[in-house]
Design an enzyme around this catalytic site. Structure first.
Site, mmCIF file in Angstrom:
data_model
loop_
_atom_site.group_PDB
_atom_site.id
_atom_site.type_symbol
_atom_site.label_atom_id
_atom_site.label_comp_id
_atom_site.label_asym_id
_atom_site.label_seq_id
_atom_site.Cartn_x
_atom_site.Cartn_y
_atom_site.Cartn_z
ATOM 1 N N HIS A 53 72.894 -63.960 -49.159
ATOM 2 C CA HIS A 53 73.509 -62.886 -49.936
ATOM 3 C C HIS A 53 73.516 -63.375 -51.380
ATOM 4 O O HIS A 53 73.688 -64.572 -51.629
ATOM 5 C CB HIS A 53 74.973 -62.656 -49.570
ATOM 6 C CG HIS A 53 75.243 -62.276 -48.151
ATOM 7 N ND1 HIS A 53 75.412 -63.193 -47.159
ATOM 8 C CD2 HIS A 53 75.404 -61.055 -47.588
ATOM 9 C CE1 HIS A 53 75.663 -62.564 -46.028
ATOM 10 N NE2 HIS A 53 75.659 -61.271 -46.250
ATOM 11 N N ASP A 56 76.208 -65.854 -51.917
ATOM 12 C CA ASP A 56 76.163 -67.156 -51.218
ATOM 13 C C ASP A 56 75.676 -68.218 -52.196
ATOM 14 O O ASP A 56 75.962 -69.401 -52.049
ATOM 15 C CB ASP A 56 75.179 -67.141 -50.040
ATOM 16 C CG ASP A 56 75.575 -66.161 -48.955
ATOM 17 O OD1 ASP A 56 76.738 -65.758 -48.921
ATOM 18 O OD2 ASP A 56 74.697 -65.812 -48.143
ATOM 19 N N MET A 87 63.965 -63.467 -46.613
ATOM 20 C CA MET A 87 64.903 -62.331 -46.638
ATOM 21 C C MET A 87 66.068 -62.608 -47.572
ATOM 22 O O MET A 87 66.582 -63.717 -47.623
ATOM 23 C CB MET A 87 65.418 -62.066 -45.214
ATOM 24 C CG MET A 87 66.373 -60.904 -45.078
ATOM 25 S SD MET A 87 68.122 -61.279 -45.401
ATOM 26 C CE MET A 87 68.713 -61.618 -43.754
ATOM 27 N N GLU A 180 71.026 -52.896 -41.073
ATOM 28 C CA GLU A 180 71.690 -53.584 -39.955
ATOM 29 C C GLU A 180 72.920 -52.795 -39.522
ATOM 30 O O GLU A 180 73.841 -52.590 -40.310
ATOM 31 C CB GLU A 180 72.073 -54.997 -40.404
ATOM 32 C CG GLU A 180 72.850 -55.760 -39.348
ATOM 33 C CD GLU A 180 73.131 -57.207 -39.775
ATOM 34 O OE1 GLU A 180 72.525 -57.686 -40.759
ATOM 35 O OE2 GLU A 180 73.975 -57.837 -39.118
ATOM 36 N N LYS A 182 76.361 -52.060 -37.140
ATOM 37 C CA LYS A 182 77.466 -52.747 -36.464
ATOM 38 C C LYS A 182 78.517 -51.681 -36.160
ATOM 39 O O LYS A 182 78.790 -50.832 -37.012
ATOM 40 C CB LYS A 182 78.031 -53.834 -37.390
ATOM 41 C CG LYS A 182 79.088 -54.718 -36.745
ATOM 42 C CD LYS A 182 79.474 -55.857 -37.690
ATOM 43 C CE LYS A 182 80.492 -56.777 -37.033
ATOM 44 N NZ LYS A 182 80.861 -57.906 -37.919
ATOM 45 N N GLU A 216 71.143 -56.834 -34.620
ATOM 46 C CA GLU A 216 71.807 -58.105 -34.318
ATOM 47 C C GLU A 216 72.353 -58.075 -32.896
ATOM 48 O O GLU A 216 73.048 -57.132 -32.507
ATOM 49 C CB GLU A 216 72.945 -58.369 -35.315
ATOM 50 C CG GLU A 216 73.766 -59.595 -34.897
ATOM 51 C CD GLU A 216 74.775 -60.058 -35.926
ATOM 52 O OE1 GLU A 216 74.443 -60.080 -37.133
ATOM 53 O OE2 GLU A 216 75.900 -60.412 -35.523
ATOM 54 N N HIS A 219 76.061 -57.292 -32.404
ATOM 55 C CA HIS A 219 76.539 -55.963 -32.792
ATOM 56 C C HIS A 219 76.265 -54.918 -31.724
ATOM 57 O O HIS A 219 77.114 -54.055 -31.475
ATOM 58 C CB HIS A 219 75.924 -55.565 -34.127
ATOM 59 C CG HIS A 219 76.294 -56.496 -35.243
ATOM 60 N ND1 HIS A 219 75.814 -56.370 -36.515
ATOM 61 C CD2 HIS A 219 77.113 -57.585 -35.259
ATOM 62 C CE1 HIS A 219 76.320 -57.339 -37.277
ATOM 63 N NE2 HIS A 219 77.106 -58.087 -36.528
ATOM 64 N N ASP A 244 68.526 -60.345 -36.287
ATOM 65 C CA ASP A 244 69.625 -61.321 -36.368
ATOM 66 C C ASP A 244 69.921 -61.823 -34.956
ATOM 67 O O ASP A 244 70.470 -61.096 -34.115
ATOM 68 C CB ASP A 244 70.885 -60.685 -36.977
ATOM 69 C CG ASP A 244 70.874 -60.719 -38.501
ATOM 70 O OD1 ASP A 244 69.866 -61.178 -39.083
ATOM 71 O OD2 ASP A 244 71.876 -60.289 -39.107
ATOM 72 N N ASP A 254 83.375 -59.653 -33.329
ATOM 73 C CA ASP A 254 82.037 -60.196 -33.609
ATOM 74 C C ASP A 254 82.065 -61.722 -33.498
ATOM 75 O O ASP A 254 82.584 -62.402 -34.369
ATOM 76 C CB ASP A 254 81.679 -59.766 -35.040
ATOM 77 C CG ASP A 254 80.293 -60.181 -35.456
ATOM 78 O OD1 ASP A 254 79.391 -60.187 -34.612
ATOM 79 O OD2 ASP A 254 80.119 -60.476 -36.656
ATOM 80 N N ASP A 256 79.360 -63.934 -33.015
ATOM 81 C CA ASP A 256 78.267 -64.667 -33.679
ATOM 82 C C ASP A 256 78.030 -66.036 -33.045
ATOM 83 O O ASP A 256 77.930 -67.058 -33.743
ATOM 84 C CB ASP A 256 78.558 -64.849 -35.179
ATOM 85 C CG ASP A 256 78.580 -63.533 -35.946
ATOM 86 O OD1 ASP A 256 77.927 -62.568 -35.505
ATOM 87 O OD2 ASP A 256 79.243 -63.475 -36.995
ATOM 88 N N ASP A 286 71.788 -65.440 -37.283
ATOM 89 C CA ASP A 286 73.019 -65.073 -37.975
ATOM 90 C C ASP A 286 74.155 -65.409 -37.009
ATOM 91 O O ASP A 286 74.666 -64.550 -36.299
ATOM 92 C CB ASP A 286 73.009 -63.579 -38.326
ATOM 93 C CG ASP A 286 74.267 -63.180 -39.093
ATOM 94 O OD1 ASP A 286 75.036 -64.086 -39.467
ATOM 95 O OD2 ASP A 286 74.485 -61.974 -39.304
HETATM 96 C C1 GCO Z 1 78.344 -59.657 -39.908
HETATM 97 C C2 GCO Z 1 76.914 -59.338 -40.298
HETATM 98 C C3 GCO Z 1 76.458 -60.056 -41.514
HETATM 99 C C4 GCO Z 1 75.127 -59.552 -42.031
HETATM 100 C C5 GCO Z 1 74.852 -60.144 -43.359
HETATM 101 C C6 GCO Z 1 73.494 -59.813 -43.882
HETATM 102 O O1 GCO Z 1 78.707 -59.219 -38.858
HETATM 103 O O2 GCO Z 1 79.053 -60.329 -40.640
HETATM 104 O O3 GCO Z 1 76.132 -59.670 -39.204
HETATM 105 O O4 GCO Z 1 76.418 -61.422 -41.257
HETATM 106 O O5 GCO Z 1 74.096 -59.870 -41.157
HETATM 107 O O6 GCO Z 1 75.823 -59.675 -44.226
HETATM 108 O O7 GCO Z 1 73.443 -58.522 -44.308
HETATM 109 MN MN MN Z 2 77.577 -60.356 -36.581
HETATM 110 MN MN MN Z 3 74.014 -59.989 -39.078
HETATM 111 MN MN MN Z 4 79.297 -61.859 -38.395
#
Ligand code: GCO
Ligand code: MN
Ligand code: MN
Ligand code: MN
Length: 386
Positions: A53, A56, A87, A180, A182, A216, A219, A244, A254, A256, A286
Site C-alpha cells: 500500500h 506501507d 502489485m 478485491e 470482502k 482472497e 474473504h 490473495d 478475517d 488471514d 495476504d
Molecule cells: C484485508 C484485505 C487487505 C487487502 C489489502 C490490499 O482484509 O485487510 O485483505 O489486506 O488485501 O488492503 O488491497
Molecule cells: Mn483478509
Molecule cells: Mn487481501
Molecule cells: Mn486482512
C-alpha cells in the site's frame, strides 16, 4: 525439496510481515519487518517479490523530499536483491477521513481526496514496476443503511473506477486494476461483498477490459462460500488478474491464516485450479503470522506459506497421474457419451434431434457415480499415503 525460487512467483504484501500483531483487544507484540528488511528477508527465503500500500512505504504525512528519499532507498533494496514489485495498492481505510467510506462516501471532498490519493499511489506503483493495481474497498459500506443510498453508492463507486481507468490510459500506464471483495470487517457490511458481485459490477464499467478481480481465500470463506468455485468463475471469464492466498475458518472475523493451514482440501483444489489452468499472475500471500510469534516466527510463517503451496502442487501432480483416479474420471466422461445429432448449441435442426431423443431416465438415475471412492482416493493423496 519444496524450496521456493523466484520462478515460483511467490509474493508477499509488505503489510503482512510488517504486522506487529496488534488486534482490537491487545497491543503490538513485536516490531514487524520494515520495508527494506522485509525485502531482504523474503529474498533470502526464495520469494519472487513484494507488494505494498502507498502508506506501507511512505507515511501519509511525508513531505515530497521525504517521499523521494524513502522510495529511492526502497528501490535500491529491490535492485540489490532482485526482488520485483508486480502489485501495488492504496490505503483508503486507516485515516479517520475514510471512516464512512472513500469512493462511496457521502462527502464529495472525501471522494475527491480518495481519487487523489489513489492516483498518487498508482504513480508510486508504476515507478516501482507494478502492472497490477489492487483496490480493496475496506470502508466502502455501512452499519447504518439509513445513512447512505446503496444505489447511489454503486454509482459513486463506478464513477471513481472509471476515473482511475481514464487516468491510467491518459498516462499510458501499463497497468490493470484488480478489485478485491470482502463481505464485512472493518464495516458492518461492505458493498459488492463477493468476487461474483465484483464480476457483475465490472461489466458495468466504461473499460471493463482494464479491470479484473483479486479474490482472497479468507474473504469468500467468511461468507461461507467455496473459494475454489469463486476463483474458477473469475478465471473462466479471464478476470483472475491477481489472488490473495491465506486461510480461514468459515463464518469468523478475517483470520488471514498461513496458506493451507486450515482447509487443506479446498487449498488443494485451489492449487489444482491455478496449476491446471496455468494461472500466470503472482502467487500473492495476504496472511499474518500468529500473534504469538516474534520475527523468527514471522519468517517461519512466510516459509510455511510457500512450502505448503509447493507441497500441494506436488500432490496435484500425483492426482493428475494417478491411474485409479484418472480411470474413475474417464468413466465419468464415458457416461455422457452424448446424444446423436445434438451438441448443446441451438439450431432448429439440432433442436429437432433433441426433441426426438430418447432418454433412459431411470437407468441414468440408478447408476452410482463412485464419488465416495474418488473422494477417498483424493484424501489419501492429500494425507500422503498415496
Ligand atoms: C484485508 C484485505 C487487505 C487487502 C489489502 C490490499 O482484509 O485487510 O485483505 O489486506 O488485501 O488492503 O488491497
Ligand atoms: Mn483478509
Ligand atoms: Mn487481501
Ligand atoms: Mn486482512
Amino acid at each position: 525439496a519444496y524450496q521456493p525460487t523466484p520462478d515460483d512467483r511467490f509474493t508477499f504484501g509488505l503489510w503482512t510481515v510488517a504486522n506487529p500483531g496488534r488486534d482490537p483487544f491487545g497491543d503490538a507484540v513485536r516490531t514487524g519487518y520494515s520495508p527494506v528488511e522485509a525485502v531482504k528477508m523474503l529474498a533470502e527465503i526464495g520469494a519472487y517479490g513484494v507488494s505494498l500500500h502507498d502508506n506501507d512505504l511512505v507515511p501519509i504525512d511525508a513531505t515530497p523530499g521525504e517521499r523521494d528519499r524513502i522510495v529511492n532507498e526502497f528501490k535500491r533494496a529491490l535492485e540489490e536483491t532482485g526482488m520485483k514489485l508486480p502489485m501495488a495498492t492504496v490505503n483508503l481505510f486507516t485515516h479517520p477521513v475514510f471512516k464512512d467510506g472513500a469512493f462511496t462516501s457521502n462527502d464529495p471532498r472525501v471522494r475527491a481526496y480518495a481519487i487523489q490519493k489513489t492516483t498518487d499511489a498508482i504513480d508510486l506503483g508504476v515507478e516501482l514496476g507494478a502492472s497490477i493495481f489492487v483496490l480493496w474497498g475496506g470502508r466502502e459500506g455501512t452499519e447504518v443503511d439509513a445513512s447512505k443510498d446503496a444505489v447511489e453508492a454503486m454509482k459513486r463507486y463506478r464513477e471513481s473506477i472509471n476515473y482511475l481507468c481514464e487516468y491510467a490510459r491518459d498516462r499510458k500506464y501499463d497497468i490493470k486494476f484488480a478489485l478485491e471483495a470482502k463481505p464485512n470487517e472493518p464495516r458492518g457490511d461492505i458493498y459488492t461483498p463477493t468476487t461474483g458481485a465484483m464480476l457483475g459490477f465490472i461489466s458495468t464499467l466504461d473499460h471493463p477490459d482494464m479491470v479484473g478481480v483479486n479474490p482472497e481465500v479468507a474473504h469468500e470463506r467468511m461468507a461461507g462460500l467455496n473459494f475454489y468455485h469463486a476463483v474458477a468463475q473469475a478465471l473462466e471469464c479471464g478476470k483472475l488478474f491477481h489472488i490473495d492466498l491465506n486461510d480461514q475458518k468459515p463464518g469468523r472475523f478475517d483470520q488471514d491464516l498461513r496458506f493451507g493451514s486450515e482447509d487443506v482440501k479446498n487449498s488443494f483444489f485451489l492449487v489444482k485450479l491455478l496449476e491446471d489452468y496455468n494461472y500466470q499472475g503472482p502467487l500473492h500471500f495476504d496472511a499474518h503470522a500468529y500473534r504469538t510469534e516474534d520475527l523468527e516466527g514471522v519468517r517461519e510463517f512466510a516459509k510455511g506459506c510457500m512450502r505448503t503451496y509447493l507441497i500441494l502442487k506436488e500432490k496435484v501432480k500425483r492426482f493428475n497421474s494417478d491411474p485409479e483416479i484418472q480411470g474413475l474420471l474417464q468413466e465419468l466422461k464415458h457416461h455422457d457419451a452424448g446424444v446423436p445429432g445434438f451438441d448443446f448449441t441451438y439450431t432448429p435442426a439440432k433442436h429437432q434431434a433433441l426433441k426426438a431423443a430418447q432418454f433412459d431416465r431411470d437407468g441414468i438415475g440408478k447408476k452410482g457415480l463412485a464419488y465416495e471412492k474418488l473422494d477417498q482416493l483424493t484424501m489419501e493423496i492429500i494425507l500422503g499415503v498415496r
